[in-house]
Motif scaffolding. Structure first.
Motif, short mmCIF file in Angstrom:
data_model
loop_
_atom_site.label_atom_id
_atom_site.label_comp_id
_atom_site.label_asym_id
_atom_site.label_seq_id
_atom_site.Cartn_x
_atom_site.Cartn_y
_atom_site.Cartn_z
N PRO A 41 -38.63 -33.95 -39.50
CA PRO A 41 -37.54 -33.23 -40.81
C PRO A 41 -37.92 -31.91 -40.83
O PRO A 41 -36.72 -31.32 -41.06
N SER A 42 -38.93 -31.17 -40.18
CA SER A 42 -39.06 -29.72 -40.46
C SER A 42 -37.97 -29.20 -39.47
O SER A 42 -37.75 -27.81 -39.47
N GLU A 43 -37.58 -29.76 -38.38
CA GLU A 43 -36.77 -29.34 -37.44
C GLU A 43 -35.28 -29.31 -37.64
O GLU A 43 -34.49 -28.84 -37.11
N VAL A 44 -34.94 -29.87 -38.82
CA VAL A 44 -33.52 -30.23 -39.10
C VAL A 44 -33.15 -29.40 -40.62
O VAL A 44 -33.94 -29.50 -41.68
N MET A 91 -31.97 -27.28 -56.58
CA MET A 91 -32.73 -26.14 -55.62
C MET A 91 -33.19 -26.61 -54.45
O MET A 91 -33.23 -26.10 -53.52
N PRO A 92 -34.13 -27.80 -54.43
CA PRO A 92 -34.51 -28.49 -53.40
C PRO A 92 -33.67 -29.36 -52.85
O PRO A 92 -34.12 -30.22 -51.96
N TYR A 93 -32.34 -29.55 -53.53
CA TYR A 93 -31.46 -30.67 -52.98
C TYR A 93 -31.32 -31.10 -51.53
O TYR A 93 -31.17 -32.20 -50.93
N HIS A 94 -31.41 -29.98 -50.77
CA HIS A 94 -31.12 -30.12 -49.32
C HIS A 94 -32.28 -30.84 -48.45
O HIS A 94 -32.03 -31.49 -47.26
N GLU A 95 -33.48 -30.80 -49.07
CA GLU A 95 -34.54 -31.39 -48.62
C GLU A 95 -34.52 -33.03 -48.60
O GLU A 95 -34.93 -33.80 -48.06
N LEU A 96 -33.38 -33.36 -49.66
CA LEU A 96 -33.46 -35.06 -49.85
C LEU A 96 -32.73 -35.58 -48.44
O LEU A 96 -32.67 -36.55 -48.37
N LEU A 97 -32.11 -34.47 -47.87
CA LEU A 97 -31.20 -35.01 -46.59
C LEU A 97 -32.19 -34.89 -45.26
O LEU A 97 -31.73 -35.91 -44.23
N SER A 98 -33.02 -34.37 -45.49
CA SER A 98 -33.81 -33.77 -43.86
C SER A 98 -34.34 -35.04 -43.50
O SER A 98 -34.21 -34.96 -42.04
N LYS A 99 -34.88 -36.07 -44.01
CA LYS A 99 -35.58 -37.29 -43.57
C LYS A 99 -34.64 -38.01 -42.84
O LYS A 99 -34.92 -38.31 -41.52
N SER A 100 -33.62 -38.46 -43.50
CA SER A 100 -32.74 -39.36 -42.71
C SER A 100 -32.02 -38.73 -41.71
O SER A 100 -31.64 -39.26 -40.70
N GLY A 121 -14.36 -31.46 -44.11
CA GLY A 121 -14.94 -30.04 -44.17
C GLY A 121 -16.45 -29.99 -44.75
O GLY A 121 -17.04 -28.94 -44.93
N SER A 122 -17.25 -31.32 -44.70
CA SER A 122 -18.50 -31.15 -45.12
C SER A 122 -19.05 -30.51 -44.43
O SER A 122 -18.98 -29.85 -43.42
N LEU A 123 -20.61 -30.32 -44.87
CA LEU A 123 -21.52 -29.25 -44.41
C LEU A 123 -22.00 -29.79 -42.78
O LEU A 123 -21.93 -30.88 -42.65
N GLY A 124 -22.47 -28.81 -42.16
CA GLY A 124 -22.90 -29.16 -40.73
C GLY A 124 -24.67 -29.19 -40.72
O GLY A 124 -25.21 -29.16 -41.80
N GLY A 125 -25.08 -29.41 -39.57
CA GLY A 125 -26.37 -29.49 -39.36
C GLY A 125 -26.96 -28.87 -38.20
O GLY A 125 -26.35 -28.14 -37.53
N LEU A 126 -28.16 -28.29 -38.41
CA LEU A 126 -29.01 -27.32 -37.53
C LEU A 126 -30.41 -27.90 -37.04
O LEU A 126 -30.83 -28.48 -37.79
N PHE A 127 -30.45 -27.97 -35.75
CA PHE A 127 -31.76 -28.21 -35.29
C PHE A 127 -32.39 -27.37 -34.48
O PHE A 127 -31.80 -26.58 -33.70
N VAL A 128 -33.71 -26.88 -34.96
CA VAL A 128 -34.41 -26.07 -34.14
C VAL A 128 -35.60 -26.54 -33.83
O VAL A 128 -36.51 -27.09 -34.57
N HIS A 129 -36.06 -26.83 -32.65
CA HIS A 129 -37.27 -27.30 -31.99
C HIS A 129 -38.31 -26.42 -32.59
O HIS A 129 -38.40 -25.35 -32.79
N GLU A 130 -39.42 -27.23 -32.69
CA GLU A 130 -40.43 -26.64 -33.64
C GLU A 130 -41.10 -25.75 -32.90
O GLU A 130 -41.89 -24.63 -33.40
N LYS A 131 -41.35 -25.56 -31.53
CA LYS A 131 -41.57 -24.57 -30.72
C LYS A 131 -41.08 -23.38 -31.19
O LYS A 131 -41.87 -22.34 -30.78
#
Ligand code: PLP
Length: 424
Positions: free
Chosen positions: A100-103, A82-91, A255-265
């Protein structure tokens, strides 16, 4: 390292490998072999990064959890899905220079680009144009053209190309400045691919962001060819959004997953327009199922679906390798190794060869694009027969990318030796 010390001998290349801090990392990857079992010179990490040996056990672990737990794995697995994606955010945040919250890791690159444009490309009758590099990756071009059409705009009138000058290969920042001075009032979005997939040119992210913001434009980046080999410092740059894939320099599999960054603003503004799905909804009430959409603050609020855990396991394995190596070390080696490859190519003193990638290490990642006068694809085919895996872009460009985690100085040396043979 002083690059004037580079030497064009195999002994020198082997000595550099011996002194390389990251030398032991090559053994952590599967290096493809030829039919005789000899390792290939693999310089194609810009297209598909090699498989870390760790990856198999990370994926196997989740296969076992699924076999043993079934649906319970969502909450009961060692690393609950369920929260697996959270394991990736910091790195991942470290690699792109974000909080991490922006990614968030989700979907694939082009999908994320569309989702980002849904939120950040909101044309008005006066401010509606999009600027991209003239040699942007085709998928990016198709994505912006289709967004324009989606808003009933004509790409021929609303898409501005940032082009190299006549007779030049690279885009100049001052020309982007001119575009903004002339059309800034009507430009809504700058979307820049850095590193450029064709020329290998890296653009100054912060400067471009400041330029765009001066004219009230949203500024987004496609980091497909940058992530894993340049430090984009996204948070500090002030960029509004960025997208990338993980199968190139991040070695996470086809074909692995992609990333998104949204600036905290923007990311914490849960009222921002978006295409929504249940995985972007408040985690506490997601399973109540009957609530109105309540976006998670941060980039996670852009998620649509529950993600493919097996692909995420591969990304976890790859990020663990980066963590172990230290990203600063990766960048440092990348500069030395790319510099060495450049030195060897120049040392050939073959007037047919022209490296179109910038010579300034700050203006490139680890890819060199080599234009070979009067060459055609048969040169690339010959090169493959010698055991060098690179890629070819029409009309006459060989792209080679020594990936700092698994390529060696010896690889660079062998590549140039064999190119020389092929050109004879
Ligand atoms: C590799 C690459 C893509 C590929 O997009 P996918 O959606 O992952 O297939 C798109 N844009 C750029 C700039 C790329 O380098």
């Amino acid at each position: 390292m002083n690059t004037t010390q580079y030497k064009a001998t195999l002994a020198y290349a082997l000595e550099q490998d011996k002194q390389d801090l990251l030398r032991r990392f090559r053994k952590k990857f599967h290096i493809p072999k030829d039919v005789n079992g000899k390792e290939l010179v693999y310089l194609c990490g810009n297209s598909l990064g090699l498989q870390p040996k760790k990856t198999q056990s990370y994926i196997q672990e989740e296969l076992n959890e699924w076999a043993n737990l079934g649906v319970e794995g969502h909450t009961e697995a060692k690393h609950p899905w369920m929260p697996y994606h959270e394991l990736l955010s910091k790195s991942m945040a470290k690699i792109v220079g974000a909080k991490p919250s922006e990614v968030v890791v989700m979907n694939t690159l082009t999908t994320n680009l569309h989702l980002a444009m849904v939120s950040f490309y909101q044309p008005t009758t006066t401010k509606y144009k999009i600027v991209i590099e003239s040699d942007a990756f085709p998928s990016d071009k198709y994505a912006v053209e289709s967004q324009l059409k989606f808003h009933n705009l004509n790409p021929k009138k609303s898409l501005i190309f940032w082009k190299p000058r006549q007779g030049e290969d690279l885009c100049r920042l001052e020309d982007l400045e001119t575009i903004l001075e002339e059309h800034g009032n009507s430009i809504a979005l700058l979307l820049i691919g850095t590193t450029n997939y064709y020329t290998g040119q890296s653009f100054p992210i912060q400067k471009i962001t400041e330029l765009g913001h001066k004219h009230d434009c949203i500024v987004g980046f496609d980091l497909a060819h940058g992530v894993g080999n340049i430090q984009p410092n996204l948070h500090e740059s002030g960029a509004d959004f960025a997208v990338w894939c993980t199968y190139k320099y991040l070695n996470s599999g086809p074909g692995s997953l992609g990333g998104l960054f949204v600036h905290e603003k923007h990311a914490n503004n849960t009222n921002l327009n978006r295409f929504a799905g249940w995985w972007g909804h408040n985690k506490k009430t997601r399973f109540n199922m009957r609530q109105e959409f309540d976006a998670i603050p941060g980039a996670e609020g852009w998620q649509l679906s529950n993600p493919p855990i097996l692909s995420m396991a591969a990304i976890r394995a790859s990020l663990a390798v980066f963590e172990e190596a230290g990203f600063e070390n990766v960048i440092e080696k990348s500069k030395k190794l790319t510099g060495y490859l450049e030195f060897l190519l120049q040392n050939l003193q073959d007037s047919r060869i022209k490296i179109i990638t910038p010579t300034n290490p700050k203006e490139r990642g680890c890819q060199l694009s080599i234009a070979v006068k009067n060459a055609d694809k048969s040169l690339h085919t010959k090169l493959i027969k010698t055991g060098v895996i690179s890629d070819w872009r029409e009309p006459d460009v060989i792209r080679v990318a020594p990936a700092p985690l698994y390529n060696s100085f010896e690889d660079a040396f062998l590549m140039v030796e064999r190119l020389k043979e092929c050109l004879q």
